[in-house]
Design an enzyme around this catalytic site. Structure first.
Site, short mmCIF file in Angstrom:
data_model
loop_
_atom_site.label_atom_id
_atom_site.label_comp_id
_atom_site.label_asym_id
_atom_site.label_seq_id
_atom_site.Cartn_x
_atom_site.Cartn_y
_atom_site.Cartn_z
N THR A 25 -163.89 -90.33 27.85
CA THR A 25 -164.37 -91.67 28.22
C THR A 25 -163.90 -92.72 27.22
O THR A 25 -163.39 -93.78 27.61
CB THR A 25 -165.92 -91.65 28.26
OG1 THR A 25 -166.34 -90.61 29.13
CG2 THR A 25 -166.49 -92.98 28.74
N LYS A 115 -171.80 -89.62 16.21
CA LYS A 115 -173.09 -89.75 15.49
C LYS A 115 -173.71 -88.40 15.21
O LYS A 115 -174.37 -88.20 14.19
CB LYS A 115 -174.07 -90.62 16.26
CG LYS A 115 -174.36 -90.14 17.67
CD LYS A 115 -173.69 -91.02 18.66
CE LYS A 115 -173.73 -90.49 20.06
NZ LYS A 115 -173.09 -91.41 20.99
N GLU A 139 -167.97 -97.27 13.00
CA GLU A 139 -168.67 -98.34 13.71
C GLU A 139 -169.15 -97.89 15.09
O GLU A 139 -170.23 -98.27 15.54
CB GLU A 139 -167.74 -99.55 13.88
CG GLU A 139 -168.39 -100.76 14.49
CD GLU A 139 -169.58 -101.24 13.65
OE1 GLU A 139 -169.36 -101.73 12.54
OE2 GLU A 139 -170.74 -101.11 14.11
N VAL A 142 -172.89 -95.85 16.22
CA VAL A 142 -174.23 -96.39 16.51
C VAL A 142 -174.09 -97.62 17.40
O VAL A 142 -173.41 -98.59 17.05
CB VAL A 142 -174.97 -96.81 15.22
CG1 VAL A 142 -176.38 -97.29 15.56
CG2 VAL A 142 -175.04 -95.67 14.24
N GLY A 144 -172.56 -98.34 20.23
CA GLY A 144 -171.30 -98.67 20.91
C GLY A 144 -170.58 -99.87 20.33
O GLY A 144 -170.10 -99.84 19.20
N GLY A 197 -172.90 -93.11 35.28
CA GLY A 197 -172.10 -92.67 34.14
C GLY A 197 -172.71 -93.01 32.79
O GLY A 197 -172.05 -92.85 31.77
N GLU A 200 -175.35 -88.48 29.88
CA GLU A 200 -174.43 -87.36 29.73
C GLU A 200 -174.65 -86.41 30.92
O GLU A 200 -175.69 -86.43 31.57
CB GLU A 200 -174.74 -86.59 28.44
CG GLU A 200 -174.92 -87.46 27.20
CD GLU A 200 -173.62 -88.08 26.72
OE1 GLU A 200 -172.57 -87.43 26.85
OE2 GLU A 200 -173.65 -89.21 26.23
N ASP A 211 -180.11 -88.14 20.67
CA ASP A 211 -179.02 -89.09 20.43
C ASP A 211 -179.54 -90.28 19.62
O ASP A 211 -178.91 -90.71 18.63
CB ASP A 211 -178.47 -89.56 21.80
CG ASP A 211 -177.41 -90.62 21.67
OD1 ASP A 211 -176.27 -90.29 21.30
OD2 ASP A 211 -177.72 -91.81 21.91
N LYS A 215 -178.66 -91.61 15.60
CA LYS A 215 -178.33 -93.01 15.27
C LYS A 215 -179.35 -93.57 14.27
O LYS A 215 -178.99 -94.33 13.36
CB LYS A 215 -178.29 -93.84 16.55
CG LYS A 215 -177.14 -93.44 17.46
CD LYS A 215 -177.29 -94.03 18.85
CE LYS A 215 -176.17 -93.60 19.77
NZ LYS A 215 -176.42 -93.93 21.19
P1 NDP Z 1 -165.79 -87.04 26.35
O1 NDP Z 1 -166.58 -85.79 26.57
O2 NDP Z 1 -165.57 -87.94 27.51
O3 NDP Z 1 -164.35 -86.65 25.77
C1 NDP Z 1 -164.18 -85.65 24.81
C2 NDP Z 1 -162.70 -85.39 24.61
O4 NDP Z 1 -162.56 -84.44 23.58
C3 NDP Z 1 -161.99 -84.84 25.85
O5 NDP Z 1 -160.75 -85.47 26.02
C4 NDP Z 1 -161.79 -83.37 25.51
O6 NDP Z 1 -160.61 -82.80 26.04
C5 NDP Z 1 -161.64 -83.44 24.01
N1 NDP Z 1 -161.94 -82.17 23.38
C6 NDP Z 1 -163.03 -81.41 23.55
N2 NDP Z 1 -162.93 -80.28 22.81
C7 NDP Z 1 -161.75 -80.36 22.17
C8 NDP Z 1 -161.07 -79.51 21.27
N3 NDP Z 1 -161.59 -78.34 20.90
N4 NDP Z 1 -159.86 -79.93 20.79
C9 NDP Z 1 -159.33 -81.09 21.17
N5 NDP Z 1 -159.94 -81.94 22.04
C10 NDP Z 1 -161.12 -81.56 22.53
O7 NDP Z 1 -166.48 -87.81 25.14
P2 NDP Z 1 -166.66 -89.38 24.94
O8 NDP Z 1 -165.34 -90.04 25.02
O9 NDP Z 1 -167.76 -89.88 25.81
O10 NDP Z 1 -167.24 -89.45 23.45
C11 NDP Z 1 -166.40 -89.27 22.33
C12 NDP Z 1 -167.21 -89.56 21.07
O11 NDP Z 1 -167.63 -90.90 21.08
C13 NDP Z 1 -168.48 -88.72 20.92
O12 NDP Z 1 -168.71 -88.43 19.56
C14 NDP Z 1 -169.57 -89.64 21.45
O13 NDP Z 1 -170.84 -89.35 20.91
C15 NDP Z 1 -169.04 -90.97 20.95
N6 NDP Z 1 -169.55 -92.11 21.70
C16 NDP Z 1 -169.44 -92.12 23.06
C17 NDP Z 1 -169.91 -93.20 23.77
C18 NDP Z 1 -169.79 -93.26 25.25
O14 NDP Z 1 -170.29 -94.23 25.85
N7 NDP Z 1 -169.14 -92.29 25.90
C19 NDP Z 1 -170.56 -94.34 23.09
C20 NDP Z 1 -170.59 -94.24 21.65
C21 NDP Z 1 -170.11 -93.14 20.99
P3 NDP Z 1 -160.37 -82.60 27.63
O15 NDP Z 1 -160.21 -84.00 28.16
O16 NDP Z 1 -159.16 -81.78 27.73
O17 NDP Z 1 -161.62 -81.94 28.13
N1 HSE Z 2 -175.39 -91.45 26.00
C1 HSE Z 2 -175.39 -92.49 25.03
C2 HSE Z 2 -176.30 -93.61 25.52
C3 HSE Z 2 -173.97 -92.97 24.79
O1 HSE Z 2 -176.81 -93.54 26.64
O2 HSE Z 2 -176.52 -94.58 24.80
C4 HSE Z 2 -173.81 -93.83 23.59
O3 HSE Z 2 -174.05 -93.15 22.41
#
Ligand code: NDP
Ligand code: HSE
Length: 437
Positions: A25, A115, A139, A142, A144, A197, A200, A211, A215
């Site tokens: 994402t 986080k 940044e 916590v 977004g 979306g 999770e 979560d 934070k």
């Molecule tokens: P996703 O689950 O959407 O994406 C995770 C990615 O990591 C995927 O591309 C996956 O690969 C890859 N991955 C998983 N395991 C491995 C591995 N062993 N080696 C290499 N790559 C791997 O996560 P998000 O983008 O939602 O979140 C990413 C980070 O950002 C997290 O720490 C989350 O807490 C943080 N975050 C997310 C927010 C959100 O709104 N989504 C907001 C704030 C923070 P593949 O695509 O092949 O499965």
């Molecule tokens: N699942 C988290 C939320 C994503 O709803 O705020 C951002 O950390």
């Protein structure tokens, strides 16, 4: 020619090599924004940001059209060795922890939104920063897009923070808001949050407060210059909140929010996550939908409020890229991210010392002495009552809402334990924290 490990090619701009770990994402949006606005980021940082690879779990998964397939790899460890800045957006503890430690110990800058990792293994990561003379930016970890980490770590470094209270989980705020404004049940609102979306796939970390607890630990560590781990944060989520409770709160001019609250008192620091009633005039009461907000009370600055989108690919990518631009600028012009500041080593307060207020809803046998018996329990536990509202029900019982003054978490918990066994109490309907004046 190389400056701080940064490559210069002839007369061109210096190049900073960026490795992206994770293309979900957030990671995918980081790639899009790098491709669309790379020239701006270069002008601001003084370096061309060269994306040298994107580590994923499975290279055969279909990707967004802007993701260059030739950059995908499953060998994250080898990719790290080819980068100046490592952007970790895998999430969770392993393999993210091992990869981040490898990068930091190798002297590379790490930018992460993780986080869970920071809140569970912060000291180990900061030790690796020191060992590698590296930099760690987070940044996005916590709230977004909201620049609250920068705000606490840099903008407020010349002040003393007293309280940090925030809505730091978008999913739970969306659910509570839908329950309050559209009368949905918890399950209906959760289903909508998943469809949109926000939640999770496994929404446990959101709805059970974990979560937000991660934070809260990060915010408290920054605010009070002391180490707080996620394991130090007592947490209660929103699964037990009923539509009736939310609607009763609205009738009383209150809203229910899942809050992360961190306070410095004379005795130390208290940090916790729980649903809380706020007066509808409180600034956090106005935070709707999946938005986040953090209110900071500082000795000199007074009250500050940080508000914005706390989740989602593009808003979170904004925070990630602000760190990448800052890190690239430091790589070119010199300078470092702030190091961990944990010099105060304040004690973490337990339930016997943590100040709190609650509102308890009870159903009582409606006969002489019932209310006096309940008031007696409060008094014996040293909890002062602020207000009592009683409503007679059709079945001859009385519904009573008791709001306490500030007491301790422990005395409030003991009060409820005794009310549950008190013969004139038919049911303890709900127990909710109260925050805000
Ligand atoms: P996703 O689950 O959407 O994406 C995770 C990615 O990591 C995927 O591309 C996956 O690969 C890859 N991955 C998983 N395991 C491995 C591995 N062993 N080696 C290499 N790559 C791997 O996560 P998000 O983008 O939602 O979140 C990413 C980070 O950002 C997290 O720490 C989350 O807490 C943080 N975050 C997310 C927010 C959100 O709104 N989504 C907001 C704030 C923070 P593949 O695509 O092949 O499965
Ligand atoms: N699942 C988290 C939320 C994503 O709803 O705020 C951002 O950390």
């Amino acid at each position: 020619m190389s400056i701080s490990g940064v490559t210069r090619t002839g007369t061109e701009d210096p190049v900073v090599r960026v490795a992206l770990l994770g293309c979900g994402t957030v990671g995918s949006q980081v790639i899009r924004l790098l491709r669309e606005h790379g020239d701006d980021w270069a002008a601001r940082s003084g370096a061309r940001l060269d994306l040298v690879g994107v580590a994923v779990r499975d290279t055969s998964v279909p990707r967004d059209p802007w993701v260059p397939p030739e950059l995908l790899t499953t060998d994250a460890s080898a990719l790290i060795d080819r980068a100046d800045i490592v952007v970790e957006l895998i999430g969770g503890i392993e393999p993210a922890r091992g990869l981040v430690l490898q990068a930091l110990r190798g002297g590379r800058t790490v930018v992460t939104g993780n986080k869970a990792l920071l809140a569970a293994h912060g000291p180990e990561l900061h030790a690796a920063v020191e060992a590698g003379d590296a930099d760690l930016y987070y940044e996005a970890a916590v709230a977004g897009a909201i620049p609250v980490v920068y705000g606490l770590r840099e903008s407020l470094a010349g002040d003393n923070i007293v309280t940090v209270a925030g809505i730091v989980n978008g999913t739970t705020n969306y659910i509570l808001d839908e329950m309050a404004t559209r009368g949905l049940s918890f399950e209906q609102a959760l289903q909508q949050a998943q469809a949109l979306g926000y939640a999770e796939a496994d929404p446990t970390a959101d709805v059970d407060g974990h979560d937000a607890a991660a934070k809260a630990a990060i915010l408290a560590s920054l605010a009070f210059h002391t180490r707080v781990s996620v394991d130090d944060v007592p947490v209660a989520g929103i699964r037990g909140i009923s539509a009736e409770e939310v609607s009763a709160a609205a009738g009383a001019g209150q809203v229910v929010k899942l809050l992360a609250v961190a306070r410095r008192t004379t005795g130390g620091v208290s940090v916790r996550v729980h649903p809380a009633l706020l007066p509808d005039t409180h600034p956090l009461a106005a935070v709707r939908g999946a938005f986040n907000a953090v209110v900071v009370e500082a000795e000199s600055a007074g009250r500050l409020m940080f508000y914005g989108q706390g989740a989602g690919g593009t808003p979170t990518a904004s925070a990630v890229l602000s760190d990448v631009v800052a890190a690239a600028g430091h790589a070119i012009r010199g300078g470092h991210a702030p190091r961990e500041s944990a010099y105060t080593q304040l004690p973490l307060l337990g339930p016997e010392e943590t100040p709190a207020r609650t509102q308890v809803q009870l159903r009582l046998v409606d006969r002489p002495g019932s209310l006096a018996a309940v008031a007696g329990v409060y008094g014996e536990e040293g909890v002062s009552i602020e207000s009592v509202h009683q409503q007679r029900s059709d079945d001859g019982s009385a519904r009573v809402v008791i709001t306490s003054h500030i007491a301790t978490e422990a005395s409030l918990a003991r009060t409820v334990e005794r009310l549950v066994t008190e013969s004139r109490v038919q049911e303890v309907i709900s127990v909710t924290h109260v925050e805000g004046e």
